[in-house]
Enzyme design. Structure first.
Site, short mmCIF file in Angstrom:
data_model
loop_
_atom_site.label_atom_id
_atom_site.label_comp_id
_atom_site.label_asym_id
_atom_site.label_seq_id
_atom_site.Cartn_x
_atom_site.Cartn_y
_atom_site.Cartn_z
N GLY A 11 0.83 -1.21 0.00
CA GLY A 11 0.00 0.00 0.00
C GLY A 11 0.86 1.26 0.00
O GLY A 11 1.89 1.30 0.69
N ARG A 72 0.77 -5.13 -5.43
CA ARG A 72 0.94 -6.34 -4.64
C ARG A 72 1.08 -7.46 -5.67
O ARG A 72 0.19 -7.66 -6.49
CB ARG A 72 -0.26 -6.56 -3.72
CG ARG A 72 -0.56 -5.35 -2.79
CD ARG A 72 -1.56 -5.70 -1.73
NE ARG A 72 -2.29 -4.56 -1.18
CZ ARG A 72 -1.93 -3.86 -0.10
NH1 ARG A 72 -0.85 -4.17 0.56
NH2 ARG A 72 -2.66 -2.85 0.33
N ASP A 103 5.28 -5.23 5.76
CA ASP A 103 5.85 -6.54 6.06
C ASP A 103 5.82 -7.50 4.86
O ASP A 103 6.70 -8.34 4.74
CB ASP A 103 5.19 -7.16 7.29
CG ASP A 103 3.75 -7.51 7.05
OD1 ASP A 103 3.04 -6.71 6.42
OD2 ASP A 103 3.32 -8.60 7.49
N THR A 126 4.25 2.44 5.61
CA THR A 126 2.83 2.06 5.67
C THR A 126 2.13 3.01 6.64
O THR A 126 2.72 3.39 7.66
CB THR A 126 2.63 0.61 6.15
OG1 THR A 126 1.24 0.44 6.52
CG2 THR A 126 3.47 0.25 7.36
N ASP A 128 -0.12 2.23 8.54
CA ASP A 128 -0.62 1.48 9.71
C ASP A 128 0.26 1.59 10.96
O ASP A 128 -0.20 1.28 12.06
CB ASP A 128 -0.78 0.00 9.35
CG ASP A 128 -1.89 -0.23 8.36
OD1 ASP A 128 -2.69 0.70 8.13
OD2 ASP A 128 -1.97 -1.34 7.80
N ASP A 130 2.55 -0.35 12.06
CA ASP A 130 2.50 -1.62 12.78
C ASP A 130 3.74 -2.47 12.54
O ASP A 130 3.68 -3.69 12.54
CB ASP A 130 1.23 -2.40 12.39
CG ASP A 130 1.17 -2.68 10.89
OD1 ASP A 130 1.99 -2.11 10.14
OD2 ASP A 130 0.31 -3.47 10.48
N ARG A 172 -6.23 -2.73 9.10
CA ARG A 172 -6.72 -4.11 9.00
C ARG A 172 -6.38 -4.89 10.26
O ARG A 172 -7.21 -5.57 10.83
CB ARG A 172 -6.02 -4.76 7.81
CG ARG A 172 -6.90 -5.50 6.91
CD ARG A 172 -6.17 -6.09 5.75
NE ARG A 172 -4.85 -5.52 5.50
CZ ARG A 172 -4.35 -5.34 4.29
NH1 ARG A 172 -5.04 -5.64 3.24
NH2 ARG A 172 -3.13 -4.86 4.12
O1 F6P Z 1 -1.67 -1.47 4.91
C1 F6P Z 1 -2.16 -0.22 4.62
C2 F6P Z 1 -3.65 -0.26 4.36
O2 F6P Z 1 -4.07 1.04 4.04
C3 F6P Z 1 -4.51 -0.85 5.48
O3 F6P Z 1 -4.78 0.04 6.53
C4 F6P Z 1 -5.72 -1.27 4.71
O4 F6P Z 1 -6.42 -2.28 5.38
C5 F6P Z 1 -5.16 -1.76 3.41
O5 F6P Z 1 -3.92 -1.09 3.24
C6 F6P Z 1 -6.04 -1.51 2.20
O6 F6P Z 1 -5.42 -2.07 1.09
P1 F6P Z 1 -5.89 -1.81 -0.41
O7 F6P Z 1 -5.51 -0.40 -0.78
O8 F6P Z 1 -5.17 -2.81 -1.22
O9 F6P Z 1 -7.38 -1.96 -0.42
#
Ligand code: F6P
Length: 324
Positions: A11, A72, A103, A126, A128, A130, A172
């Site tokens: 992300g 991804r 990660d 990220t 997050d 985390d 998430r």
């Molecule tokens: O890991 C970063 C994040 O923004 C999370 O908080 C979220 O759950 C996820 O990516 C969303 O991913 P995508 O943009 O692939 O829907």
């Protein structure tokens, strides 16, 4: 090391561009050739390489997103995918990598590096926050500020209409944005993936607020929270507690964009600079991180195995007390 490849993966997060800039300019300063790899691991498989000079990273420090794009990539998870990626990197003459991401990015970098003896250095990027081995990840500060700004606006309309708002934020597996934005915006309750909160407990809190003549309230819900998201929580609360008119707002991907905060720009610059210097000093399979205002290196395996964020107990406790 003569030629260093840099890429972003997973992300996107505000500050990634500032980090790309720091990586490219540090490498150039040290006499290395710099290559941008587009769309992360997918770009290694599809040979999406471009040489980067100082000008190619001009005026990007203030831009959200990532000029190298991100993806991804499922193919890279297979040994065949990594073999092809390595072959393409070698053909391009790339002999070390800087990876910016979370990660999943680290896991890919660790595998490629171990299987093909390719030096890699990772930067935690990220929203997050985390990742183990760093107090802050790139993008977290900007995203939290974005959330706070949005909640402040929701607060205005919630107060004007005497409403209860359930605001869902990203995360998430991590409640870091929810918790800190909740404290900063004075939310009446915060629901996190790391801590189960029953609907009855939540209603009890909201009732306590109503008893204290609160005419409106805001509940922040991290998307990975166990009751199934803001709409579900709102539905269950509505069945038992109808003191307020109830509304739901999902903030979604707007949290991932926007111009990076000063904190993220500086952190990104520092991490990019440290990552290239660490590679040149012979380090590999590590993540650069900020610990107590100094840069530290953490083994990638350690960062991957401890992937989680420990929510601060004092914030958890005070978030409720200060909102009463
Ligand atoms: O890991 C970063 C994040 O923004 C999370 O908080 C979220 O759950 C996820 O990516 C969303 O991913 P995508 O943009 O692939 O829907």
């Amino acid at each position: 090391i003569n030629k260093i490849g840099v890429f972003t993966s997973g992300g996107d997060a505000p500050g990634m561009n500032a980090c790309i800039r720091a990586v490219v300019r540090t490498g150039l300063y040290l006499g290395k050739q710099m290559v941008g790899i587009h769309q992360g691991y997918q770009g290694m498989i599809d040979k999406k390489f471009s040489n980067m000079d100082s000008k190619s990273v001009a005026h990007i420090i203030q831009q959200g997103g990532t000029i190298l794009k991100t993806a991804r990539c499922m193919e890279f998870r297979t040994p065949e995918g990594r073999a092809l990626a390595y072959k393409n990197l070698k053909e391009e003459g790339i002999d070390a990598l800087v990876a910016i991401g979370g990660d999943g990015t680290f896991t890919g970098a660790e595998l490629l590096s171990r299987e093909y003896d390719m030096p890699v250095m990772c930067v935690p990027g990220t929203i997050d926050n985390d990742l183990y081995g760093t107090d802050f990840t790139l993008g977290y500060d900007t995203a939290t500020n974005t959330v706070i700004e949005a909640i402040d606006k929701i607060r205005d309309t919630a107060a004007s209409h005497d409403r209860l708002f359930f605001v869902e934020v990203m995360g998430r597996d991590s409640g870091c944005i929810a918790l800190r934005a909740g404290v900063a915006a004075g939310a009446e309750a915060i629901l996190l993936p790391e801590k189960e909160t029953g609907i009855d407990d939540l209603i009890e809190k909201l009732e306590a607020g109503a008893d204290q003549h609160k005419t409106s309230s805001i509940v922040i819900i991290a998307e990975g929270e166990k009751n199934g998201g803001a709409y579900n929580v709102a539905k269950h609360v509505k069945e038992k507690f109808n003191f307020y008119d109830i509304k739901v707002t999902i903030l979604g991907h707007l949290q991932r964009g926007g111009t990076p905060s000063s904190f993220d720009r500086i952190l990104a610059s520092r991490m990019g600079y440290a990552a290239v210097n660490a590679l040149i000093a012979g380090e590999t399979r590590k993540m650069v991180g900020l610990q107590g205002n100094a840069m530290h290196l953490t083994e990638l395996t350690e960062a991957i195995n401890n992937h989680s964020f420990k929510l601060e107990d004092d914030l958890m406790e005070m978030s409720y007390i200060l909102s009463l």
